[in-house]
Design a protein around this motif. Structure first.
Motif, PDB file in Angstrom:
ATOM      1  N   SER A 158       0.850  -1.176   0.000  1.00  0.00           N
ATOM      2  CA  SER A 158       0.000   0.000   0.000  1.00  0.00           C
ATOM      3  C   SER A 158       0.889   1.229   0.000  1.00  0.00           C
ATOM      4  CB  SER A 158      -0.925   0.019   1.221  1.00  0.00           C
ATOM      5  OG  SER A 158      -1.746   1.171   1.219  1.00  0.00           O
ATOM      6  N   GLY A 159       0.769   2.038  -1.045  1.00  0.00           N
ATOM      7  CA  GLY A 159       1.580   3.238  -1.151  1.00  0.00           C
ATOM      8  C   GLY A 159       1.069   4.117  -2.265  1.00  0.00           C
ATOM      9  N   PRO A 160       1.609   5.323  -2.414  1.00  0.00           N
ATOM     10  CA  PRO A 160       1.196   6.210  -3.499  1.00  0.00           C
ATOM     11  C   PRO A 160       1.778   5.754  -4.835  1.00  0.00           C
ATOM     12  CG  PRO A 160       2.958   7.220  -2.233  1.00  0.00           C
ATOM     13  CD  PRO A 160       2.608   5.938  -1.536  1.00  0.00           C
ATOM     14  N   ALA A 161       1.105   6.085  -5.899  1.00  0.00           N
ATOM     15  CA  ALA A 161       1.581   5.759  -7.242  1.00  0.00           C
ATOM     16  C   ALA A 161       1.190   6.864  -8.205  1.00  0.00           C
ATOM     17  CB  ALA A 161       1.006   4.429  -7.713  1.00  0.00           C
ATOM     18  N   GLU A 162       2.170   7.326  -8.989  1.00  0.00           N
ATOM     19  CA  GLU A 162       1.947   8.298 -10.058  1.00  0.00           C
ATOM     20  C   GLU A 162       2.866   7.889 -11.205  1.00  0.00           C
ATOM     21  OE1 GLU A 162      -0.178  10.817 -10.105  1.00  0.00           O
ATOM     22  OE2 GLU A 162      -0.778  10.848  -7.979  1.00  0.00           O
ATOM     23  N   PHE A 163       2.294   7.440 -12.327  1.00  0.00           N
ATOM     24  CA  PHE A 163       3.136   7.072 -13.458  1.00  0.00           C
ATOM     25  C   PHE A 163       2.347   7.142 -14.754  1.00  0.00           C
ATOM     26  CE2 PHE A 163       1.342   3.054 -11.972  1.00  0.00           C
ATOM     27  CZ  PHE A 163       0.980   2.381 -13.136  1.00  0.00           C
ATOM     28  N   VAL A 164       3.116   7.220 -15.852  1.00  0.00           N
ATOM     29  CA  VAL A 164       2.550   7.200 -17.202  1.00  0.00           C
ATOM     30  C   VAL A 164       3.153   6.004 -17.921  1.00  0.00           C
ATOM     31  CG1 VAL A 164       2.379   8.403 -19.410  1.00  0.00           C
ATOM     32  CG2 VAL A 164       2.233   9.707 -17.272  1.00  0.00           C
ATOM     33  N   LEU A 165       2.279   5.093 -18.372  1.00  0.00           N
ATOM     34  CA  LEU A 165       2.709   3.927 -19.131  1.00  0.00           C
ATOM     35  C   LEU A 165       2.480   4.204 -20.611  1.00  0.00           C
ATOM     36  CD1 LEU A 165       3.659   0.977 -19.324  1.00  0.00           C
ATOM     37  CD2 LEU A 165       1.277   0.285 -18.974  1.00  0.00           C
ATOM     38  N   GLU A 166       3.581   4.220 -21.378  1.00  0.00           N
ATOM     39  CA  GLU A 166       3.492   4.653 -22.771  1.00  0.00           C
ATOM     40  C   GLU A 166       3.412   3.490 -23.751  1.00  0.00           C
ATOM     41  OE1 GLU A 166       5.228   8.536 -24.268  1.00  0.00           O
ATOM     42  OE2 GLU A 166       6.750   7.073 -24.868  1.00  0.00           O
ATOM     43  N   GLN A 167       4.047   2.383 -23.437  1.00  0.00           N
ATOM     44  CA  GLN A 167       4.097   1.301 -24.412  1.00  0.00           C
ATOM     45  C   GLN A 167       4.464  -0.008 -23.724  1.00  0.00           C
ATOM     46  OE1 GLN A 167       5.688   1.472 -28.765  1.00  0.00           O
ATOM     47  NE2 GLN A 167       7.457   1.048 -27.482  1.00  0.00           N
ATOM     48  N   VAL A 168       3.927  -1.111 -24.250  1.00  0.00           N
ATOM     49  CA  VAL A 168       4.274  -2.449 -23.776  1.00  0.00           C
ATOM     50  C   VAL A 168       4.597  -3.296 -24.996  1.00  0.00           C
ATOM     51  CG1 VAL A 168       3.584  -4.439 -22.395  1.00  0.00           C
ATOM     52  CG2 VAL A 168       2.641  -2.169 -21.858  1.00  0.00           C
ATOM     53  N   VAL A 169       5.807  -3.850 -25.047  1.00  0.00           N
ATOM     54  CA  VAL A 169       6.258  -4.628 -26.204  1.00  0.00           C
ATOM     55  C   VAL A 169       6.705  -6.012 -25.747  1.00  0.00           C
ATOM     56  CG1 VAL A 169       7.928  -4.789 -28.091  1.00  0.00           C
ATOM     57  CG2 VAL A 169       6.957  -2.566 -27.466  1.00  0.00           C
ATOM     58  N   TYR A 170       6.159  -7.064 -26.358  1.00  0.00           N
ATOM     59  CA  TYR A 170       6.518  -8.443 -26.056  1.00  0.00           C
ATOM     60  C   TYR A 170       7.173  -9.071 -27.279  1.00  0.00           C
ATOM     61  CZ  TYR A 170       5.941 -13.445 -25.002  1.00  0.00           C
ATOM     62  OH  TYR A 170       6.165 -14.788 -24.783  1.00  0.00           O
ATOM     63  N   THR A 171       8.327  -9.717 -27.076  1.00  0.00           N
ATOM     64  CA  THR A 171       9.018 -10.404 -28.165  1.00  0.00           C
ATOM     65  C   THR A 171       9.545 -11.735 -27.666  1.00  0.00           C
ATOM     66  OG1 THR A 171      11.115  -9.306 -27.643  1.00  0.00           O
ATOM     67  CG2 THR A 171       9.730  -8.277 -29.329  1.00  0.00           C
ATOM     68  N   GLU A 172       9.792 -12.649 -28.605  1.00  0.00           N
ATOM     69  CA  GLU A 172      10.421 -13.926 -28.312  1.00  0.00           C
ATOM     70  C   GLU A 172      11.639 -14.096 -29.199  1.00  0.00           C
ATOM     71  OE1 GLU A 172       6.357 -16.290 -26.901  1.00  0.00           O
ATOM     72  OE2 GLU A 172       7.373 -16.888 -28.769  1.00  0.00           O
ATOM     73  N   SER A 173      12.678 -14.731 -28.677  1.00  0.00           N
ATOM     74  CA  SER A 173      13.925 -14.866 -29.430  1.00  0.00           C
ATOM     75  C   SER A 173      13.739 -15.665 -30.701  1.00  0.00           C
ATOM     76  CB  SER A 173      14.991 -15.531 -28.553  1.00  0.00           C
ATOM     77  OG  SER A 173      14.552 -16.808 -28.125  1.00  0.00           O
ATOM     78  N   SER A 174      12.734 -16.537 -30.714  1.00  0.00           N
ATOM     79  CA  SER A 174      12.469 -17.368 -31.898  1.00  0.00           C
ATOM     80  C   SER A 174      11.740 -16.606 -32.989  1.00  0.00           C
ATOM     81  CB  SER A 174      11.632 -18.579 -31.486  1.00  0.00           C
ATOM     82  OG  SER A 174      10.404 -18.151 -30.909  1.00  0.00           O
ATOM     83  N   GLY A 175      11.319 -15.392 -32.690  1.00  0.00           N
ATOM     84  CA  GLY A 175      10.553 -14.614 -33.663  1.00  0.00           C
ATOM     85  C   GLY A 175       9.067 -14.867 -33.596  1.00  0.00           C
ATOM     86  N   THR A 176       8.663 -15.822 -32.748  1.00  0.00           N
ATOM     87  CA  THR A 176       7.246 -16.102 -32.562  1.00  0.00           C
ATOM     88  C   THR A 176       6.723 -15.267 -31.404  1.00  0.00           C
ATOM     89  OG1 THR A 176       7.825 -17.933 -31.094  1.00  0.00           O
ATOM     90  CG2 THR A 176       7.509 -18.452 -33.419  1.00  0.00           C
TER      91      THR A 176
END
Length: 602
Positions: free
Chosen positions: A438-456
């Motif tokens: 439990s605590g304060p939170a202030e943030f901006v999430l701009e992007q989420v990118v998921y990759t796999e080494s196999s290219g899949t």
């Protein structure tokens, strides 16, 4: 050991933790070391110089008692690898396992064993699994190395509902009597007994087993008396999680002292490392324990779902650096212990993927990093080893860390192996929810990118919020709204919460390939007001249930503004140039190497 409690989860920190930790290397085949075989030519190698490792201390004559070495050295290193029974019980068919090879003449861990004063043994192996000859062999080898040994077991009296099979902490007098008899029959001298999660068992797990701290201490006293009937000089310590609550630890220590008329000899903290505030809480507990004159220890271990020995060892090292360098912890005892599938390779100490090599990593000399301001933009400092000798040619990073304002954009990265059985994944975050925080939170999430080494695998649906909150599920009493992105493409999600307010978010389904190496990156700007309030996560799911959740704390990141090398005398100086507006602390970081610990200067 934490077989009953929720086990910790994987985190690899690139923006909020200390820099310089490499990704775990590709797993390699385990060495085949037959019982009783010493190091081969392939195993041999030049061990690092370990300045400060003391020689064996003289003890009393052998007819008076055992001769122990290094018990006065702090931090005191304890070693508790899983024995064969525990291994077979929890990981049947998973091997090889070279436990008994530790206790043979010429076993290839001489440098590490010289620095380990205490071996931790386990109750079932001692009580029923090991033959008298096996106990004799192990205890004789421990004694020949000048080591002491302890054993851990639940001290509370078993009942129908509360017993060793249902609640960790219950085992009681009969087991203690059987174990101490087998030790005595083998000619061993028990150095200490670890009260395994007695306070936890009577406080947190099951309402049917609840006892007050005084009742827990009174019941544990019966087992202590049974052990002292055979080994009257045995030391008594306690292993607890205590929900990482300093007040709970204080209550337990006081209850024990009131019941026994003496303090515990030591207190070992068993941590749920998935808690975002684990280091800060552990430091508070360290102070509570040491203020009573009790020695404080911390158990360092990796993650239950690490895919290799290397990954498990890397997480363990990350944690002891985080606690002792970044948080400023100073434990009296350091316990290297595992109840996970890794590390499987214990020997030889010369190879970086073994458990005994981790002891050598801990034994590296500490380094000291100083930093001072020459003027507003010019900073200088010095890097030295334990004896004050300069460390030359080392790279020093100068970082600015915001103390107010919106913070800076940084990448928060989680890597690992997609679990078998995964049908898909989802990404998101939790604030004051599903985190015991439990605590304060202030943030901006701009992007989420998921990759796999196999290219899949991947992508994350609407990962840059170009379509607002489409494909994202958001809930909670805090606020979350779409704002323009800082880079002019897509959008961003602005999140705000106060203690007691929660916010959670899950993405749409992310295609994920079982067994593939993956990376997920959250690009976010986190304000320094954000404290101990949550994490970014990726959750791998089967068609019906959650398999694994991997997290990274949401915390303000710093920026590397300069890199400089130390000179022959260990000194450095650099000009930071133009800095962004705002209030900052300026720190220096040395990532360490095979010869020295990392260090932070400020």
């Amino acid at each position: 050991m934490q077989f009953i409690k929720t086990l910790p989860i994987l985190l690899i920190l690139t923006a909020c933790n200390f820099p310089g930790t490499p990704a775990p290397p590709t797993p390699r085949p385990l060495p085949e070391t037959p019982l009783g075989t010493g190091p081969s030519e392939a195993d041999s190698g030049t061990l690092p110089e370990l300045p400060g490792t003391p020689a064996a201390e003289e003890g009393p004559p052998s007819e008076v008692g055992p001769v122990y070495k290094n018990l006065n050295v702090r931090p005191q290193i304890w070693f508790g690898p899983l024995d064969p029974w525990s291994w077979d019980q929890y990981f049947p068919g998973q091997g090889p396992f070279d436990y008994y090879n530790l206790f043979t003449a010429g076993a290839p861990w001489q440098t590490a064993s010289d620095a380990v004063p205490v071996i931790r043994l386990y109750p079932v192996w001692l009580e029923t699994y090991a033959s008298p000859a096996e106990i004799q062999t192990v205890l004789d080898d421990i004694a020949s190395r000048g080591m002491a040994f302890s054993y851990e077991a639940g001290p509370l009296t078993e009942t129908t509902l509360c017993n060793a099979a249902t609640v960790e902490g219950f085992w009681g007098v009969p087991a203690a009597q059987a174990i101490t008899k087998r030790i005595a029959d083998a000619g061993g001298t028990l150095y200490s007994m670890d009260l395994e999660h007695a306070f936890d068992a009577g406080t947190y797990y099951d309402a049917n087993c609840f006892m007050s701290p005084a009742e827990i201490a009174s019941d544990a006293a019966k087992t202590i008396a049974a052990v002292r009937a055979v080994f009257p000089d045995v030391k008594i310590g306690s292993i607890e999680t205590a929900d990482l609550d300093p007040d709970a630890v204080a209550a337990w220590l006081a209850a024990y002292a009131d019941e026994m008329g003496e303090e515990l000899d030591y207190f070992h903290l068993d941590i749920n490392f998935s808690r975002v505030d684990w280091a800060a809480r552990a430091l508070e507990i360290e102070r509570v324990v040491q203020s009573r004159g009790i020695e404080f220890g911390i158990i360092y271990f990796g993650n239950h779902d690490d895919a290799s020995d290397e990954a498990w060892l890397a997480h363990t090292e990350k944690r002891f650096v985080e606690y002792e360098v970044l948080a400023g912890g100073s434990p009296d005892h350091v316990i290297f212990q595992s109840w996970h599938m890794h590390p499987q390779a214990l020997l030889p100490e010369t190879q970086p993927w073994t458990f005994t090599n981790l002891i050598l990593r801990y034994l590296r000399p500490r380094s000291t990093l100083n930093l001072e301001a020459i003027d507003d933009l010019t900073y200088a400092g010095n890097l030295s080893g334990e004896s004050g000798n300069p460390i030359s040619g080392a790279e020093i990073e100068i970082r600015i860390e915001p103390v107010s304002g919106a913070g800076v954009f940084a990448e928060y990265t989680i890597t690992g192996i997609v679990p078998e059985g995964t049908a898909f994944a989802d990404a998101g975050f939790r604030v004051n929810s599903e985190c015991d925080c439990s605590g304060p939170a202030e943030f901006v999430l701009e992007q989420v990118v998921y990759t796999e080494s196999s290219g899949t695998g991947g992508p994350v649906p609407n990962g840059n919020f170009a379509s607002g909150t489409d494909f994202w599920g958001i809930w909670g009493s805090g606020s979350a709204s779409i704002v323009p992105s800082s880079n002019g493409t897509g959008g961003a999600l602005k999140v705000s919460a106060q203690p007691g307010q929660d916010v959670g978010m899950n993405s749409g389904e992310i295609p994920a390939t079982p067994g593939a190496e993956f990376t997920i990156v959250f690009t976010a700007q986190v304000s320094p007001v954000t404290r101990d309030s949550g994490y970014f996560d990726i959750i791998f799911l089967s068609a019906t249930t959650e398999l694994t959740r991997m997290t990274i704390p949401i915390a303000a990141a710093g920026i590397v503004v300069a890199k400089v090398q130390t000179g022959p005398d260990g000194s450095f100086q650099t000009n930071l140039g133009e800095l962004p507006e705002g209030e900052y602390t300026i720190t220096a970081w040395y990532a360490g190497n095979d010869d020295f610990w990392p260090a932070k200067g400020e």
